[in-house]
Design a protein around this motif. Sequence first.
Motif, PDB file in Angstrom:
ATOM      1  N   UNK A   3       0.818  -1.213   0.000  1.00 41.93           N
ATOM      2  CA  UNK A   3       0.000   0.000   0.000  1.00 41.93           C
ATOM      3  C   UNK A   3       0.850   1.260   0.000  1.00 41.93           C
ATOM      4  N   UNK A   4       2.153   1.118   0.000  1.00 43.22           N
ATOM      5  CA  UNK A   4       3.028   2.274   0.066  1.00 43.22           C
ATOM      6  C   UNK A   4       3.089   2.953  -1.295  1.00 43.22           C
ATOM      7  N   UNK A   8       5.195   8.313  -0.788  1.00 46.99           N
ATOM      8  CA  UNK A   8       5.699   7.817   0.494  1.00 46.99           C
ATOM      9  C   UNK A   8       7.094   7.211   0.320  1.00 46.99           C
ATOM     10  N   UNK A   9       7.299   6.515  -0.790  1.00 49.79           N
ATOM     11  CA  UNK A   9       8.630   5.954  -1.056  1.00 49.79           C
ATOM     12  C   UNK A   9       9.649   7.058  -1.293  1.00 49.79           C
ATOM     13  N   UNK A  44       2.281  12.326   4.420  1.00 42.17           N
ATOM     14  CA  UNK A  44       2.990  11.072   4.131  1.00 42.17           C
ATOM     15  C   UNK A  44       3.814  10.615   5.330  1.00 42.17           C
ATOM     16  N   UNK A  45       4.339  11.561   6.105  1.00 45.66           N
ATOM     17  CA  UNK A  45       5.066  11.202   7.314  1.00 45.66           C
ATOM     18  C   UNK A  45       4.165  10.461   8.294  1.00 45.66           C
ATOM     19  N   UNK A  46       2.929  10.910   8.381  1.00 51.01           N
ATOM     20  CA  UNK A  46       1.978  10.249   9.274  1.00 51.01           C
ATOM     21  C   UNK A  46       1.766   8.799   8.858  1.00 51.01           C
ATOM     22  N   UNK A  47       1.699   8.563   7.544  1.00 49.34           N
ATOM     23  CA  UNK A  47       1.490   7.200   7.032  1.00 49.34           C
ATOM     24  C   UNK A  47       2.675   6.299   7.325  1.00 49.34           C
ATOM     25  N   UNK A  48       3.868   6.766   6.988  1.00 48.63           N
ATOM     26  CA  UNK A  48       5.033   5.887   7.152  1.00 48.63           C
ATOM     27  C   UNK A  48       5.417   5.730   8.617  1.00 48.63           C
ATOM     28  N   UNK A  75      14.392  -1.297  -0.160  1.00 52.81           N
ATOM     29  CA  UNK A  75      15.127  -2.344  -0.872  1.00 52.81           C
ATOM     30  C   UNK A  75      14.172  -3.302  -1.590  1.00 52.81           C
ATOM     31  N   UNK A  76      13.126  -3.726  -0.885  1.00 52.46           N
ATOM     32  CA  UNK A  76      12.176  -4.673  -1.478  1.00 52.46           C
ATOM     33  C   UNK A  76      11.483  -4.054  -2.672  1.00 52.46           C
ATOM     34  N   UNK A  77      11.113  -2.779  -2.568  1.00 56.45           N
ATOM     35  CA  UNK A  77      10.457  -2.111  -3.682  1.00 56.45           C
ATOM     36  C   UNK A  77      11.346  -2.105  -4.928  1.00 56.45           C
ATOM     37  N   UNK A  78      12.638  -1.815  -4.748  1.00 54.48           N
ATOM     38  CA  UNK A  78      13.569  -1.815  -5.882  1.00 54.48           C
ATOM     39  C   UNK A  78      13.708  -3.198  -6.496  1.00 54.48           C
TER      40      UNK A  78
END
Length: 337
Positions: A3-4, A8-9, A44-48, A75-78
């Motif tokens: 969901x990111x 956010x990334x 976005x800070x609140x989310x992460x 790392x996983x996203x990349x």
Amino acid sequence: MRDLGRDARSVLAAIERGMKNHYLVPTALIAKFARMNLQNLKYHMSEIHRKKLVYHENKAYDGYRLTYRGLDALAINCLVERGSLASFGMIIGKGKESDVYLGTGGPKSSTVVVKIHRLGRVSFTKAREKRDYYSGDRPSSWMFISKLAAQKEYNHLRALHGRDFPVPQPIDSNRHIVVMEYKPYSLLNHVQTLNKPKRTFVEIVNLVNRFLANGIVHCDLNEFNLLINVDTGELTVIDFPQIISAKHPDARFMVERDLECVRRFFQKRFKKSYNVTADFSLLPTNDDKISNDETNLGVLLKLSGYSNQKRDDEYRRYREDILRAESQWQDAIDKGL
């Protein structure tokens, strides 16, 4: 993590960038790196922060830093975007320096092993004394050193697999994560009986000799880093961040220690004792010849001990670098910075 969103990334990447020079990255600097206004940044800070991807502190100033969970997300996203990783499965190993999972990925969406380096755990404070992860001139955090450890392991696996050593094929690496081939073998420590224990022991010694002939020493060869096919006896060696050059002053000691670990395991588990030892004549004696030998893996990978002066000086110095890094990190925590 699914969901990111992209924004956010971007915020996580901005914090990671800021952590090169800050223990806590100021909010204004994060907004600058992420190219985002403060209102959007706050959202976005609140989310992460809710997902525990960052740590927040508002004492000396309002700042954030990544948690290991946040580094995982980047790392996983990349790796997913590159097609190297598609999904996570069960955890198959949890050690003092890494977590190991099964997953799927690669060109054929096959089963892979995902190794996530996590140096700096309380149970692994001896890392700074035993691992040649860092030889630079500036202090760094454990998170940074975990990235170096993963990159070293990936490079070592590529070189060894390229020379047909029995190691998993490396698939990809990003930050502190290495994705590699899955070998459906048993960890030697989990094996209760062997049809031909002496043959297995001799093959392990032969592997040590082959490492020496190629200019390297494993430095952590034991029942926890050896996989075996119990039907065929085929071996696979794992865990390579810590290897050193066979020209290192401690090379012989490390080889003897590795074989003694294996020997004690065979005595305890299989009630067998073997006096087979490594061929120490394979240890290099001509410094100039080794230093100029590009076929030697110790030279090719620039392992600790491959040269008389520069690298050996770095090897002796890196312990002081890491101790200083840890001291500065703790000072920053104590001062609330």
